[in-house]
Design an enzyme around this catalytic site. Structure first.
Site, PDB file in Angstrom:
ATOM      1  N   ASP A   8       0.873  -1.173   0.000  1.00 36.72           N
ATOM      2  CA  ASP A   8       0.000   0.000   0.000  1.00 36.72           C
ATOM      3  C   ASP A   8       0.913   1.227   0.000  1.00 36.72           C
ATOM      4  OD1 ASP A   8       0.940   0.254   2.581  1.00 36.72           O
ATOM      5  OD2 ASP A   8      -1.033   0.287   3.537  1.00 36.72           O
ATOM      6  N   HIS A   9       0.333   2.412   0.238  1.00 31.34           N
ATOM      7  CA  HIS A   9       1.157   3.631   0.229  1.00 31.34           C
ATOM      8  C   HIS A   9       2.199   3.605   1.346  1.00 31.34           C
ATOM      9  CE1 HIS A   9      -2.204   4.173   2.936  1.00 31.34           C
ATOM     10  NE2 HIS A   9      -1.542   5.141   3.557  1.00 31.34           N
ATOM     11  N   CYS A  66       3.185  -3.140   3.970  1.00 28.84           N
ATOM     12  CA  CYS A  66       2.345  -1.984   4.319  1.00 28.84           C
ATOM     13  C   CYS A  66       3.104  -1.193   5.377  1.00 28.84           C
ATOM     14  CB  CYS A  66       0.948  -2.413   4.754  1.00 28.84           C
ATOM     15  SG  CYS A  66       0.875  -3.510   6.177  1.00 28.84           S
ATOM     16  N   GLY A  67       2.413  -0.335   6.120  1.00 29.03           N
ATOM     17  CA  GLY A  67       3.144   0.477   7.096  1.00 29.03           C
ATOM     18  C   GLY A  67       3.799  -0.372   8.169  1.00 29.03           C
ATOM     19  N   THR A  68       3.005  -1.281   8.746  1.00 23.71           N
ATOM     20  CA  THR A  68       3.510  -2.137   9.822  1.00 23.71           C
ATOM     21  C   THR A  68       3.752  -3.578   9.397  1.00 23.71           C
ATOM     22  OG1 THR A  68       1.247  -2.699  10.426  1.00 23.71           O
ATOM     23  CG2 THR A  68       2.260  -0.823  11.582  1.00 23.71           C
ATOM     24  N   HIS A  99      11.157 -22.924   9.572  1.00 21.19           N
ATOM     25  CA  HIS A  99      10.170 -23.568  10.443  1.00 21.19           C
ATOM     26  C   HIS A  99       8.744 -23.483   9.915  1.00 21.19           C
ATOM     27  CE1 HIS A  99      12.761 -23.485  14.392  1.00 21.19           C
ATOM     28  NE2 HIS A  99      13.407 -23.988  13.349  1.00 21.19           N
ATOM     29  N   ARG A 133      10.097 -32.293  11.731  1.00 21.93           N
ATOM     30  CA  ARG A 133       9.055 -32.048  12.741  1.00 21.93           C
ATOM     31  C   ARG A 133       8.145 -30.878  12.368  1.00 21.93           C
ATOM     32  NH1 ARG A 133      13.647 -29.464  14.493  1.00 21.93           N
ATOM     33  NH2 ARG A 133      13.406 -27.534  15.693  1.00 21.93           N
ATOM     34  N   HIS A 134       8.665 -29.968  11.546  1.00 29.63           N
ATOM     35  CA  HIS A 134       7.854 -28.802  11.161  1.00 29.63           C
ATOM     36  C   HIS A 134       6.770 -29.173  10.146  1.00 29.63           C
ATOM     37  CE1 HIS A 134      10.546 -26.407  13.488  1.00 29.63           C
ATOM     38  NE2 HIS A 134      11.578 -26.901  12.821  1.00 29.63           N
TER      39      HIS A 134
HETATM   40  C1  RB5 Z   1      -1.767   2.810   6.484  1.00 21.57           C
HETATM   41  O1  RB5 Z   1      -1.792   4.035   7.118  1.00 21.57           O
HETATM   42  C2  RB5 Z   1      -1.492   1.699   7.473  1.00 21.57           C
HETATM   43  O2  RB5 Z   1      -2.588   1.498   8.294  1.00 21.57           O
HETATM   44  C3  RB5 Z   1      -1.156   0.427   6.716  1.00 21.57           C
HETATM   45  O3  RB5 Z   1      -0.056   0.652   5.906  1.00 21.57           O
HETATM   46  C4  RB5 Z   1      -0.771  -0.771   7.555  1.00 21.57           C
HETATM   47  O4  RB5 Z   1       0.215  -0.456   8.491  1.00 21.57           O
HETATM   48  C5  RB5 Z   1      -1.877  -1.536   8.126  1.00 21.57           C
HETATM   49  O5  RB5 Z   1      -1.701  -2.567   8.790  1.00 21.57           O
END
Ligand code: RB5
Length: 142
Positions: A8-9, A66-68, A99, A133-134
């Site tokens: 995403d952005h 994505c961001g996170t 694993h 095992r995995h």
């Molecule tokens: C976008 O602002 C953010 O929410 C997205 O990139 C992501 O981190 C969502 O999990």
């Protein structure tokens, strides 16, 4: 190996860096599933696109950013046959393969730097599943 990458952005800049890095290596055949600019975009659309392609067997490995990494990971893991690992460092990237036999590497563009991310991508692509095992544990997921 056929690889599909998407973001995403929030992951766009890191996705572009990963794509450029992968395109330098003739071993990887990379498809960009978007997004193609920094306009705000929902992460589910691209996550569905990449995860569906992996679930159908059209690509061997996927990369989602994505961001996170969290939203992309949540969406991708809804697909049978998809094992998306949200990774933050070399240790988790390596173990996601050894694993968990992860077929999608998920990263957070606002969490990690470009240098570590490119090394994680290389490690994710070259590391084999340990099996043994995995194998049993993976069979217990579904
Ligand atoms: C976008 O602002 C953010 O929410 C997205 O990139 C992501 O981190 C969502 O999990």
């Amino acid at each position: 190996m056929k690889i599909i990458i998407g973001s995403d952005h929030g992951g766009f800049d890191l996705k572009e860096a990963c794509k450029t890095h992968l395109e330098r290596n003739p071993r990887w055949d990379v498809t960009d599933a978007g997004v193609f600019n920094l306009d705000p975009a929902g992460y589910p659309k691209v996550a569905h696109r990449v995860a569906q392609a992996i679930a159908k067997g059209e690509y061997k490995r996927g990369i989602l950013i994505c961001g996170t990494g969290l939203g992309m990971g949540i969406v991708a893991n809804r697909y049978k046959g998809v094992r998306a690992g949200v990774c933050h460092n070399l240790f988790t990237a390596r173990l996601s393969r050894q694993h968990n036999n992860a077929n999608i590497l998920v990263m957070g563009g606002r969490v990690i730097g470009v240098g570590i991310a490119l090394e994680m991508v290389d490690l994710f692509l070259k590391t084999r599943f340990d099996g043994g095992r995995h194998e049993l544990r993976l069979s217990q997921i579904d």
